[in-house]
Motif scaffolding. Structure first.
Motif, PDB file in Angstrom:
ATOM      1  N   THR A 106       0.819  -1.208   0.000  1.00 49.38           N
ATOM      2  CA  THR A 106       0.000   0.000   0.000  1.00 49.38           C
ATOM      3  C   THR A 106       0.852   1.257   0.000  1.00 49.38           C
ATOM      4  O   THR A 106       0.565   2.211  -0.727  1.00 49.38           O
ATOM      5  N   LEU A 107       1.914   1.271   0.799  1.00 50.93           N
ATOM      6  CA  LEU A 107       2.766   2.461   0.830  1.00 50.93           C
ATOM      7  C   LEU A 107       3.426   2.711  -0.517  1.00 50.93           C
ATOM      8  O   LEU A 107       3.552   3.862  -0.947  1.00 50.93           O
ATOM      9  N   ARG A 108       3.843   1.663  -1.197  1.00 48.34           N
ATOM     10  CA  ARG A 108       4.438   1.842  -2.537  1.00 48.34           C
ATOM     11  C   ARG A 108       3.430   2.464  -3.490  1.00 48.34           C
ATOM     12  O   ARG A 108       3.758   3.342  -4.282  1.00 48.34           O
ATOM     13  N   ARG A 109       2.190   2.015  -3.398  1.00 46.61           N
ATOM     14  CA  ARG A 109       1.156   2.505  -4.301  1.00 46.61           C
ATOM     15  C   ARG A 109       0.730   3.943  -3.960  1.00 46.61           C
ATOM     16  O   ARG A 109       0.419   4.728  -4.840  1.00 46.61           O
ATOM     17  N   TYR A 110       0.712   4.292  -2.678  1.00 43.78           N
ATOM     18  CA  TYR A 110       0.191   5.591  -2.264  1.00 43.78           C
ATOM     19  C   TYR A 110       1.250   6.665  -2.055  1.00 43.78           C
ATOM     20  O   TYR A 110       0.913   7.828  -1.892  1.00 43.78           O
ATOM     21  N   GLU A 111       2.515   6.317  -2.038  1.00 47.58           N
ATOM     22  CA  GLU A 111       3.553   7.316  -1.801  1.00 47.58           C
ATOM     23  C   GLU A 111       3.425   8.519  -2.737  1.00 47.58           C
ATOM     24  O   GLU A 111       3.469   9.673  -2.277  1.00 47.58           O
ATOM     25  N   PRO A 112       3.227   8.319  -4.035  1.00 46.12           N
ATOM     26  CA  PRO A 112       3.074   9.498  -4.915  1.00 46.12           C
ATOM     27  C   PRO A 112       1.857  10.352  -4.550  1.00 46.12           C
ATOM     28  O   PRO A 112       1.908  11.570  -4.673  1.00 46.12           O
ATOM     29  N   LYS A 113       0.789   9.748  -4.081  1.00 45.19           N
ATOM     30  CA  LYS A 113      -0.406  10.518  -3.711  1.00 45.19           C
ATOM     31  C   LYS A 113      -0.159  11.349  -2.458  1.00 45.19           C
ATOM     32  O   LYS A 113      -0.651  12.468  -2.344  1.00 45.19           O
ATOM     33  N   VAL A 114       0.593  10.809  -1.518  1.00 42.02           N
ATOM     34  CA  VAL A 114       0.926  11.557  -0.305  1.00 42.02           C
ATOM     35  C   VAL A 114       1.829  12.737  -0.665  1.00 42.02           C
ATOM     36  O   VAL A 114       1.618  13.862  -0.208  1.00 42.02           O
ATOM     37  N   ILE A 115       2.809  12.501  -1.503  1.00 42.08           N
ATOM     38  CA  ILE A 115       3.704  13.578  -1.936  1.00 42.08           C
ATOM     39  C   ILE A 115       2.913  14.655  -2.676  1.00 42.08           C
ATOM     40  O   ILE A 115       3.106  15.849  -2.451  1.00 42.08           O
ATOM     41  N   GLU A 116       2.007  14.244  -3.541  1.00 37.64           N
ATOM     42  CA  GLU A 116       1.178  15.211  -4.274  1.00 37.64           C
ATOM     43  C   GLU A 116       0.314  16.029  -3.321  1.00 37.64           C
ATOM     44  O   GLU A 116       0.104  17.228  -3.537  1.00 37.64           O
ATOM     45  N   ALA A 117      -0.179  15.432  -2.238  1.00 40.66           N
ATOM     46  CA  ALA A 117      -0.974  16.168  -1.250  1.00 40.66           C
ATOM     47  C   ALA A 117      -0.154  17.282  -0.614  1.00 40.66           C
ATOM     48  O   ALA A 117      -0.653  18.396  -0.391  1.00 40.66           O
ATOM     49  N   VAL A 118       1.108  17.020  -0.337  1.00 43.09           N
ATOM     50  CA  VAL A 118       1.985  18.040   0.239  1.00 43.09           C
ATOM     51  C   VAL A 118       2.215  19.159  -0.775  1.00 43.09           C
ATOM     52  O   VAL A 118       2.097  20.346  -0.456  1.00 43.09           O
ATOM     53  N   TYR A 119       2.524  18.808  -2.026  1.00 39.85           N
ATOM     54  CA  TYR A 119       2.730  19.821  -3.067  1.00 39.85           C
ATOM     55  C   TYR A 119       1.468  20.662  -3.283  1.00 39.85           C
ATOM     56  O   TYR A 119       1.543  21.871  -3.475  1.00 39.85           O
ATOM     57  N   LYS A 120       0.341  20.019  -3.245  1.00 36.92           N
ATOM     58  CA  LYS A 120      -0.933  20.721  -3.442  1.00 36.92           C
ATOM     59  C   LYS A 120      -1.150  21.759  -2.336  1.00 36.92           C
ATOM     60  O   LYS A 120      -1.589  22.871  -2.601  1.00 36.92           O
ATOM     61  N   ALA A 121      -0.811  21.395  -1.117  1.00 37.59           N
ATOM     62  CA  ALA A 121      -0.957  22.337  -0.002  1.00 37.59           C
ATOM     63  C   ALA A 121      -0.011  23.517  -0.171  1.00 37.59           C
ATOM     64  O   ALA A 121      -0.379  24.665   0.099  1.00 37.59           O
ATOM     65  N   VAL A 122       1.197  23.258  -0.637  1.00 40.49           N
ATOM     66  CA  VAL A 122       2.169  24.339  -0.848  1.00 40.49           C
ATOM     67  C   VAL A 122       1.657  25.283  -1.937  1.00 40.49           C
ATOM     68  O   VAL A 122       1.677  26.500  -1.783  1.00 40.49           O
ATOM     69  N   ARG A 123       1.192  24.721  -3.055  1.00 36.36           N
ATOM     70  CA  ARG A 123       0.662  25.553  -4.149  1.00 36.36           C
ATOM     71  C   ARG A 123      -0.530  26.381  -3.672  1.00 36.36           C
ATOM     72  O   ARG A 123      -0.667  27.554  -4.007  1.00 36.36           O
TER      73      ARG A 123
END
Length: 127
Positions: A106-123
């Motif tokens: 699950t972590l392998r599959r969701y790691e990009p989504k978690v990273i994208e959530a952080v980038y989205k908050a920054v933007r």
């Protein structure tokens, strides 16, 4: 038996100005949503993988998500006393891992989504 995964912002909120505090709060909302997805998927995968005799082990697998200002923590596990013996095996029984493989997958599959959530908050905070 529990496995925890913890995502931290790396900031000390008490030292940050209001705009960065807003970033953390907005980021945690998005991050919490992604971590909730990870926890639900991990729970479901662990249930699918769990060895079944009476069904007690499979039914006992649960998750919990705890959110603070600077972190989001998910715990996926079971309160059955024999879960470690199933997961890791004994001298008389081969291991039948169910929780560790579920977390890894699950972590392998969701790691990009978690990273994208952080980038989205920054933007979002930059607007």
């Amino acid at each position: 038996m529990e496995l925890d995964f913890d995502f931290k912002s790396g900031f000390a909120p008490e030292d940050l100005d209001d705009s960065l505090g807003t970033l953390l709060e907005e980021g945690n909302d998005e991050l919490e949503a992604r971590v909730q997805e990870v926890a639900l998927e991990t729970e479901a995968d662990a249930r699918r993988r769990a060895a079944v005799d009476t069904g007690n082990l499979r039914a006992s697998i649960e998750h919990e998500v705890e959110s603070k200002r600077d972190s989001v923590k998910a715990t996926v596990g079971t309160n059955t006393e024999y879960a470690p013996f199933v997961e890791f095996g004994t001298v008389h029984q081969e291991a039948q891992p169910f929780l560790r493989p579920a977390v890894d997958t699950t972590l392998r599959r969701y790691e990009p989504k978690v990273i994208e959530a952080v980038y989205k908050a920054v933007r979002s905070a930059q607007r």
